[in-house]
Every structure is written in C-alpha cells, then in structure tokens.
Scaffold this motif. Sequence first.
Motif, PDB file in Angstrom:
ATOM      1  N   ASP A 125      -0.120   1.975  10.355  1.00 27.40           N
ATOM      2  CA  ASP A 125      -0.938   0.751  10.387  1.00 27.40           C
ATOM      3  C   ASP A 125      -0.194  -0.455   9.815  1.00 27.40           C
ATOM      4  O   ASP A 125      -0.815  -1.464   9.469  1.00 27.40           O
ATOM      5  N   GLU A 135      -6.807  -7.708  19.674  1.00 28.84           N
ATOM      6  CA  GLU A 135      -5.828  -6.725  19.203  1.00 28.84           C
ATOM      7  C   GLU A 135      -4.404  -7.292  19.254  1.00 28.84           C
ATOM      8  O   GLU A 135      -3.637  -7.193  18.296  1.00 28.84           O
ATOM      9  N   TYR A 186       0.827  -1.207   0.000  1.00 29.20           N
ATOM     10  CA  TYR A 186       0.000   0.000   0.000  1.00 29.20           C
ATOM     11  C   TYR A 186       0.865   1.262   0.000  1.00 29.20           C
ATOM     12  O   TYR A 186       1.580   1.484  -0.967  1.00 29.20           O
ATOM     13  N   GLU A 235       3.711  -5.552   6.156  1.00 26.22           N
ATOM     14  CA  GLU A 235       2.311  -5.960   6.007  1.00 26.22           C
ATOM     15  C   GLU A 235       1.427  -4.951   6.714  1.00 26.22           C
ATOM     16  O   GLU A 235       1.803  -4.403   7.752  1.00 26.22           O
ATOM     17  N   ILE A 236       0.228  -4.764   6.177  1.00 27.06           N
ATOM     18  CA  ILE A 236      -0.745  -3.895   6.835  1.00 27.06           C
ATOM     19  C   ILE A 236      -1.419  -4.704   7.949  1.00 27.06           C
ATOM     20  O   ILE A 236      -1.672  -5.893   7.781  1.00 27.06           O
ATOM     21  N   ARG A 237      -1.655  -4.039   9.107  1.00 27.08           N
ATOM     22  CA  ARG A 237      -2.293  -4.749  10.223  1.00 27.08           C
ATOM     23  C   ARG A 237      -3.812  -4.677  10.085  1.00 27.08           C
ATOM     24  O   ARG A 237      -4.393  -3.615  10.248  1.00 27.08           O
ATOM     25  N   ARG A 238      -4.381  -5.815   9.748  1.00 29.20           N
ATOM     26  CA  ARG A 238      -5.835  -5.858   9.599  1.00 29.20           C
ATOM     27  C   ARG A 238      -6.377  -7.139  10.226  1.00 29.20           C
ATOM     28  O   ARG A 238      -5.716  -8.189  10.137  1.00 29.20           O
ATOM     29  N   GLU A 239      -7.560  -7.042  10.793  1.00 28.00           N
ATOM     30  CA  GLU A 239      -8.154  -8.214  11.468  1.00 28.00           C
ATOM     31  C   GLU A 239      -8.381  -9.386  10.520  1.00 28.00           C
ATOM     32  O   GLU A 239      -8.489 -10.529  10.950  1.00 28.00           O
ATOM     33  N   LYS A 240      -8.430  -9.050   9.228  1.00 23.10           N
ATOM     34  CA  LYS A 240      -8.606 -10.071   8.190  1.00 23.10           C
ATOM     35  C   LYS A 240      -7.580 -11.203   8.307  1.00 23.10           C
ATOM     36  O   LYS A 240      -7.840 -12.336   7.917  1.00 23.10           O
ATOM     37  N   VAL A 296      -3.912 -10.056  16.569  1.00 22.38           N
ATOM     38  CA  VAL A 296      -3.678  -9.529  15.219  1.00 22.38           C
ATOM     39  C   VAL A 296      -2.246  -9.000  15.099  1.00 22.38           C
ATOM     40  O   VAL A 296      -1.540  -9.299  14.130  1.00 22.38           O
ATOM     41  N   ARG A 297      -1.804  -8.251  16.097  1.00 20.75           N
ATOM     42  CA  ARG A 297      -0.442  -7.683  16.034  1.00 20.75           C
ATOM     43  C   ARG A 297       0.603  -8.790  15.925  1.00 20.75           C
ATOM     44  O   ARG A 297       1.564  -8.703  15.165  1.00 20.75           O
TER      45      ARG A 297
END
Length: 211
Positions: free
Chosen positions: A201, A136, A92, A109-114, A139-140
């Motif tokens: 993020d 949280e 991104y 990598e982007i941190r997303r719950e996905k 995910v991290r």
Amino acid sequence: MPLYKSYKIAHDTKLLVWKITESLEELSEGTVLKNVCEQRLMGMKSEQHRKGFMSVRKLLAEAGYSDLDLFYTEDGKPHLTDGKNISITHSYSFSAIIISNRSIGIDMEIRREKVIRIADKFVEKEFGYLDQDNTEDYVRRLIVIWGVKEALYKMFSRQGLSFKQNIDVDSFKMEDLKGTATVHFEEINSNLPFYFEEIEDFTLVYSIDNN
Ligand SMILES: CC(C)(COP(=O)(O)OP(=O)(O)OC[C@H]1O[C@@H](n2cnc3c(N)ncnc32)[C@H](O)[C@@H]1OP(=O)(O)O)[C@@H](O)C(=O)NCCC(=O)NCCS
C-alpha cells in the motif's frame, strides 16, 4: 520480515528497503547507537517511529555502515562520514535508504485517499494534467507527486523551498515508473529524473542527480 529488497540502481548507488514486522527489541538487537541518537530514540513518542528509526540502523548495517558512520546537520539532513550521500525515509511498516556518490533523495508514502484533501498544499502546475474524476488513478498520481517533492526537498534541503512554487513534476505515465521534475529556487534550476514503484500500500520514490 527483515530486508525486503536491496539492489544497485547504478554502479555507485544502492537502494535498500526494510519491511518492519519485528518488535522494537528484535530491531534493536546488536545495534549500537551514538548518545545523540539514543537520546532521540528515547524522546520519540510513538513505538512506530522508534521502529522506523531502528529499522534504518538495520539497513545501514546491511549496507556496511553503522549508526556511528551517520551524522546529521542542523537542518535534519543525514550524512555519512565517508563522504557518500545518504537519504532516509520511514513510513509505517516500511523504511528505505539510498546511498550514492551522487546527490539523491528518497521518500515512501502510504497510498490513502486522504491525500486528495491536502493536494492543494503541494500541487500547483500538476493540476494541469491530473484527472480528478478517476479517483484511484488520481490518488496514485498524487502520492507519486508528493513523494517526488519530498525526495527532491531532501536532496536540496533548502529553507524556503516550496513544494508548490519551486518543484514542478512533469506529466508522467504510471506504467513508466519514472519521470522528470524541475526544481527552480534561488540559483537552482535543475531538471531531475525520478523513479517510483508501488510496494503493497506504499509508493517508493527516489531521485538521482546525474549531472
Ligand atoms: C523533513 C522532511 C523532508 C521529512 O520527510 P517525511 O516524509 O516527513 O518523513 P520521512 O520518513 O520520509 O523522512 C524522514 C527522514 O528525512 C531525513 N531528513 C530530515 N530532514 C531532512 C533535510 N532537511 N534534508 C534531507 N533529509 C532530511 C531524515 O533522515 C529523516 O529521518 P531520521 O531523522 O529518522 O533519520 C519533511 O517533513 C519536510 O520538512 N518537508 C518539507 C516541508 C514542506 O514543504 N512540506 C510540505 C508538505 S505538503
């Protein structure tokens, strides 16, 4: 914003991060691409991918290189003509490179719950220490683990190397910003350090082989 950060991690290892806020035209200014790269760029479907690709050329310039100093082997792994090792990532709005005399790998990598939904594709032994109830924190940590495995995959670039079966990330503390991981595949049996930091993020992860 152009160069986000650039620093020496060790005497022979440099890390550079770019935050992409420019237009593609701005990112392309003053950059000469080899034919093969020009063609790759033209074949990219998304503007975001093109920007990531061009921002990496800006990082190369910051490090004293150009696209002409970079070549790829068939597996997609980038190399520098002066024999130094390079690893590249773009995600991104960020891109990053690491250049060293030692074997290295980098990932952002982007941190997303996905990531929770695909965890079982890259996590195996790590489930033993991960706490899935604290979303949280879960995910991290998952993002760090994913980044470590991508970075180590890039370091070795071996066909068949499985994130689940062949790379184990040892238990780590988020506040330590580092940890260790083991790669066991064919003749490889290496325990390697990794380092990470959260930037906005995103999570940046890299590994350097000190052996
Ligand atoms: C190739 C791969 C490592 C790229 O990683 P990514 O997170 O998708 O994307 P990134 O932006 O971080 O990295 C892309 C860069 O990796 C580098 N790269 C590509 N293939 C590589 C390889 N075999 N070895 C080392 N570096 C490689 C390239 O420099 C590329 O950027 P560029 O072509 O623009 O120069 C990754 O897609 C992959 O194939 N992983 C292994 C497959 C796997 O087991 N995946 C399981 C996921 S659950």
